[in-house]
Each structure stands twice: as C-alpha cells, then as structure tokens.
Design a protein around this motif. Structure first.
Motif, PDB file in Angstrom:
ATOM      1  N   GLY A  19       0.851  -1.181   0.000  1.00  0.00           N
ATOM      2  CA  GLY A  19       0.000   0.000   0.000  1.00  0.00           C
ATOM      3  C   GLY A  19       0.883   1.226   0.000  1.00  0.00           C
ATOM      4  O   GLY A  19       2.105   1.148   0.199  1.00  0.00           O
ATOM      5  N   SER A  20       0.288   2.378  -0.224  1.00  0.00           N
ATOM      6  CA  SER A  20       1.047   3.628  -0.259  1.00  0.00           C
ATOM      7  C   SER A  20       1.818   3.825   1.039  1.00  0.00           C
ATOM      8  O   SER A  20       1.301   3.605   2.131  1.00  0.00           O
ATOM      9  N   SER A  22       3.170   5.929   3.864  1.00  0.00           N
ATOM     10  CA  SER A  22       2.700   7.197   4.431  1.00  0.00           C
ATOM     11  C   SER A  22       3.711   7.883   5.326  1.00  0.00           C
ATOM     12  O   SER A  22       3.612   9.084   5.577  1.00  0.00           O
ATOM     13  N   SER A  37       2.568   2.371   6.374  1.00  0.00           N
ATOM     14  CA  SER A  37       1.894   2.266   5.091  1.00  0.00           C
ATOM     15  C   SER A  37       0.386   2.148   5.252  1.00  0.00           C
ATOM     16  O   SER A  37      -0.140   1.847   6.324  1.00  0.00           O
ATOM     17  N   GLU A  38      -0.303   2.345   4.122  1.00  0.00           N
ATOM     18  CA  GLU A  38      -1.736   2.129   4.088  1.00  0.00           C
ATOM     19  C   GLU A  38      -2.092   0.650   4.183  1.00  0.00           C
ATOM     20  O   GLU A  38      -3.265   0.302   4.307  1.00  0.00           O
ATOM     21  N   ASP A  39      -1.066  -0.233   4.118  1.00  0.00           N
ATOM     22  CA  ASP A  39      -1.341  -1.659   4.306  1.00  0.00           C
ATOM     23  C   ASP A  39      -1.463  -2.047   5.777  1.00  0.00           C
ATOM     24  O   ASP A  39      -1.548  -3.227   6.119  1.00  0.00           O
ATOM     25  N   LYS A  40      -1.425  -1.017   6.672  1.00  0.00           N
ATOM     26  CA  LYS A  40      -1.649  -1.167   8.116  1.00  0.00           C
ATOM     27  C   LYS A  40      -0.465  -1.803   8.853  1.00  0.00           C
ATOM     28  O   LYS A  40      -0.593  -2.187  10.023  1.00  0.00           O
ATOM     29  N   VAL A  62      -5.393   2.245   8.357  1.00  0.00           N
ATOM     30  CA  VAL A  62      -4.281   2.888   7.656  1.00  0.00           C
ATOM     31  C   VAL A  62      -3.400   3.661   8.636  1.00  0.00           C
ATOM     32  O   VAL A  62      -3.897   4.392   9.492  1.00  0.00           O
ATOM     33  N   LEU A  64      -0.987   6.630   9.444  1.00  0.00           N
ATOM     34  CA  LEU A  64      -0.797   7.981   8.914  1.00  0.00           C
ATOM     35  C   LEU A  64       0.557   8.575   9.279  1.00  0.00           C
ATOM     36  O   LEU A  64       1.119   9.359   8.511  1.00  0.00           O
ATOM     37  N   LYS A  80      -5.748   6.145  11.273  1.00  0.00           N
ATOM     38  CA  LYS A  80      -6.885   6.922  10.815  1.00  0.00           C
ATOM     39  C   LYS A  80      -8.017   7.019  11.830  1.00  0.00           C
ATOM     40  O   LYS A  80      -8.729   8.004  11.870  1.00  0.00           O
ATOM     41  N   TRP A 105      -8.671  11.007  12.970  1.00  0.00           N
ATOM     42  CA  TRP A 105      -7.326  10.791  12.445  1.00  0.00           C
ATOM     43  C   TRP A 105      -6.243  11.400  13.332  1.00  0.00           C
ATOM     44  O   TRP A 105      -6.424  12.474  13.912  1.00  0.00           O
TER      45      TRP A 105
END
Length: 485
Positions: A19-20, A22, A37-40, A62, A64, A80, A105
């Motif tokens: 994932g992106s 962050s 990452s957005e992959d947690k 996610v 942040l 988030k 968030w």
C-alpha cells in the motif's frame, strides 16, 4: 562557477509494502529505518542490506504517521481512527496495546526533547500529552471552535520542551505554553496550514500550507520569558487585537480589541500602563492625535475621544450609523476622518473642537472602507476598500481625484514618506505601488481618473501577526509580485 549534477536514479530501493507508504523515519544508529503504510503494517529495515528485520503488525487501520524518540528506544505510530501504538525501537515489538487516543485521524506526533512526553494531534480538535513511562494521559489541550474550527494537521515541540505549535486547517498556527496549556500567540496564513516546525535554536517557527508559501516567524525573547512564567502574554486574550498605534513620542503603544478595551503599553518594559479603557462597544480602530493629547477610538457603534493620561472621555458621537472601520487625524490635529462599512461606505470629517461633521460625506466606495491614510503634506487622503479600489481624495473638498483598481479586496494603504506614491495591499496577495498625480492637490485636477496598473519593481508581500504583534515578525519566503500592467 560551481555546478551540480542531478542524479535521477535512486541508490537503493526498499520493496515490501502493499500500500502507499505514508511515513518513514531513520533511527539514531543510522543502520535501521522504520516505515508505515496504508497496508496497516510498520516495517523495520536494515538500511545497508535492504531487508525487512521486522513486520510490526498491530494496527487495524491505515497508518498515517510515525515518530522515533530522540534516543531511538521508542517508536510511536498513529492511525486513521485515532489509534496509537508504541513500539520498542530495538526489537520492533509492541510496548503497549492499541491506545484509543483520539476519536479521529492522528496526522501528527512528536516527542519532547527529553523523550518524557509524546504529543499527539488529531482531527478531533485535541492535542494529547502522554507520559512515556506509563503511557497514561498527562495533559489535554482542547482546540474547540474558538481555537481551531477545523482539524489539526501538524504539531511541533521546541528544543527545550516549553512550547508547542499546532498547524491547522483553519489557516492558523497556534503557539501554546506546555507548562499550563495556555495559548501564547496566533500566526495567520491565508489558507490551510499543513506543516510546522521549530528551528534547531528555537528562535524561529517555519510553517507551510495551501497558500503555497513557507512563512518564517521570529520568536522574540519575550515569548521565552512568558514560556517560563505562570502568566499569560500581554494582550487581548479572548478576542485578539484589531488595531494599534504608537504615541507620537513612541513611548506608548495603544492596542484595541473586540473585547471592548483599549490598552496602553510602556514600550520599554511592555507592561500595561495604567488601567485599560473600557469602551461602549467592540473596538475596531485606535489613533493618537498628532500632539498625543487625545486618543480616538472607533467602536462598532460610536467614536469615543479620550485623554490618554487620565483615561477621561472627552467626547463621544455617532458617525456612520453602523460599523466604524478606520480613523485618521489631520496633521494639525484639528480634524478627524472616519470610514464606515458596507452599510455606509463613506468617509466623514469631524471638527476636533466641536465634534460636528464638516461638510458632506465623501461618497464613492461601494463596500467596507477598511483603511484611510493622509498624505504627509496633509492635502490628500487615500482609502482602501472591499470594493477592490484605492481612492485618492482631496482633503479640502472631499473630491475623488484618482481610482486605483485591484483585482480583489484591499485591506491596507499608506503613502510613501516623500508623498509621491501610494502603497496598497489586500487579498490579491500583492503590495501595489501607485504614482500620485503631480497636480493632485490642485482644485483644477481632473476627477475620478481610473488606473489599473501597478509598478512591479517594488511589489512585496509581508505578513504581520495579529496577537500579540510586537512579539512576532513574519516573513514570506515565496513572494508573489505584481507583474501585470
């Protein structure tokens, strides 16, 4: 002549997230880094070998933001849904369970310089301070509608841990004292603020955001004195300053606020000089007479005249029937000019001996007349308005001589020292310089000539803090100049 070679090929790539990415941070040993990452999942990496040392799996949403303590022993990450997790910096193992720290968030985290406090900032309009030994809540700063109307985007602590700065989507950076959670100052951008940091020496704040600028704010010594004292900074704390003016000698600064008070400050000690002047209504402008013997105050409904030494009110009168936006004295002190808002967008002259209106109202503007200024020779008047115009008037009869057109509302105007130019600025993000017509003071001068050009050679943009203005100086490092003709 020195030159630089730009390399567009990275020396190393780290692949593994799904994932992106962050957030990223390098640990103090310079051998490892941690990424979110957005992959947690957080991943702990060996930088030299490019391999994953540890997958740090505990977040349910996610990720942040992450932050590493100064000693590298602790990593904190925020997600988030307001969850906060603390990790061992050596092993990557969790030191806590999921801490439900906020209800929205968490875009920003920061450790205090001694690593004893972790600050978390959230879109739920709060900053929370966590004890890094117990991970219990140690302090809470609630940024309600009067402080932050929209979410906090970034936070930063200064180098000695006495101050914390918040960047917010409501276009402001706010500075708070950590010891007692008191707000010390407010710094204004023209759009959302996304990032903030202190310089290493703690003497400046840098902030940036959607206005496409990085603003540099100077922190003067008085702020650090206040950071150590159990007292608020001087000023008008609940409403902020609207107007200020120095006495002719420079020994006193008068400040005015919507808290219905005018305050006089000794400019050597910056201590309040005597009791505040309590006015009839919210105060929008304060101006010393040329002799310094009188102080004119424009409130929302009337104009009040005071003797600044005794605080005795010598006169009060209705002027525009609605808001009084600005005041200025004639150079000889025999007259006072006032301007009104959109309900009465006129300029009116008042006889300082009788406080009766002199002649008819000066008509021409169609919206709030924000500022009026008098030419050094005392023969001309310039006004800036929300109708996007600067008007040049002849003082003797109130006739418009020239109109200078901005592309947006005009907030400030002044004459150059030699009186040959007018400088004006506003929401078009420019300071425009206009030539005063040579025959402007003559009664034979043509009336209402419209100019729509400006002089780009000396176009500049400068920001000033509203509260308290004598503590901060702000400077944009990405100026927009006036290039159109």
């Amino acid at each position: 002549m020195p030159y630089f070679i730009l390399s567009t090929t990275p020396v190393q790539e780290f692949e593994g997230h799904h994932g992106s990415v962050s957030s990223v941070g390098v640990l103090p040993d310079q051998r490892r880094m941690v990424t979110g990452s957005e992959d947690k999942i957080l991943r702990l990496w060996d930088i030299k070998r490019g391999v994953i040392l540890k997958k740090m799996e505990r977040h349910s949403v996610v990720i942040l933001v992450l932050v590493i303590s100064r000693d590298g022993k602790v990593i904190a990450s925020g997600g988030k849904n307001g969850e906060l997790i603390v990790w061992d910096g050596d092993t990557g193992e969790p030191l806590t369970g999921v801490i439900k720290s906020h209800t929205d968030w968490i875009p920003s985290l920061d450790f205090s310089p001694n690593d004893k406090i972790l600050a978390s900032g959230s879109h739920d309009e709060t900053v929370r301070l966590w004890n890094t030994k117990t991970w219990q809540l140690e302090g809470l700063i609630e940024c309600d509608a009067s402080n932050h109307s929209r979410g906090i985007r970034a936070i930063a602590l200064n180098s000695n841990g006495t101050l914390i700065a918040f960047a917010s989507e409501d276009n402001h950076v706010r500075l708070w004292r950590l010891s007692d959670r008191q707000k010390i100052a407010v710094l204004k951008h023209s759009n959302e603020v996304h990032c903030v940091t202190f310089s290493t020496d703690g003497r400046h704040i840098f902030s940036g955001g959607a206005d496409n600028k990085i603003l540099k704010w100077q922190i003067l010594d008085e702020i650090y004195k206040l950071a150590k004292k159990d007292q608020k900074a001087p000023g008008h704390w609940h409403f902020g300053m609207i107007s200020m003016d120095f006495s002719p000698s420079g020994a006193v600064l008068a400040t005015a606020s919507m808290d219905q008070k005018a305050k006089l400050w000794d400019t050597k000690t910056w201590q309040l000089q005597g009791r505040p002047i309590t006015c009839h209504d919210r105060v929008f402008c304060v101006r010393y007479s040329p002799s310094g013997e009188r102080l004119a105050i424009a409130t929302a409904s009337i104009i009040e005249i005071y003797h600044p030494g005794t605080r005795h009110r010598v006169a009060k009168f209705s002027s525009h029937g609605s808001y009084n936006c600005s005041l200025t004295w004639t150079p000889d002190g025999t007259g006072l000019l006032s301007s009104g808002n959109y309900e009465d967008p006129t300029i009116r002259e008042w006889d300082a001996s009788t406080w009766e209106q002199v002649g008819d109202a000066w008509m021409g503007h169609t919206n709030d007349v924000n500022v009026i200024a008098i030419h050094p020779a005392g023969t001309l008047v310039a006004s800036a308005s929300d109708d996007k115009q600067v008007r040049l008037w002849r003082l003797s009869d109130g006739h418009t001589i020239s109109i200078f057109q901005h592309s947006d509302r005009v907030c400030c105007v002044t004459f150059s020292v030699d009186g040959e130019h007018i400088l004006s600025g506003g929401d078009d993000e420019k300071i425009s310089e206009w030539a005063v017509p040579k025959d402007a003071s003559s009664k034979d001068a043509p009336k209402s000539k419209v100019f729509s050009h400006c002089y780009p050679a000396r176009a500049v943009l400068v920001y000033h803090l509203v509260l308290p203005s004598f503590y901060f100086k702000a400077q944009s490092v990405d100026l927009k100049a006036c290039f159109h003709h």
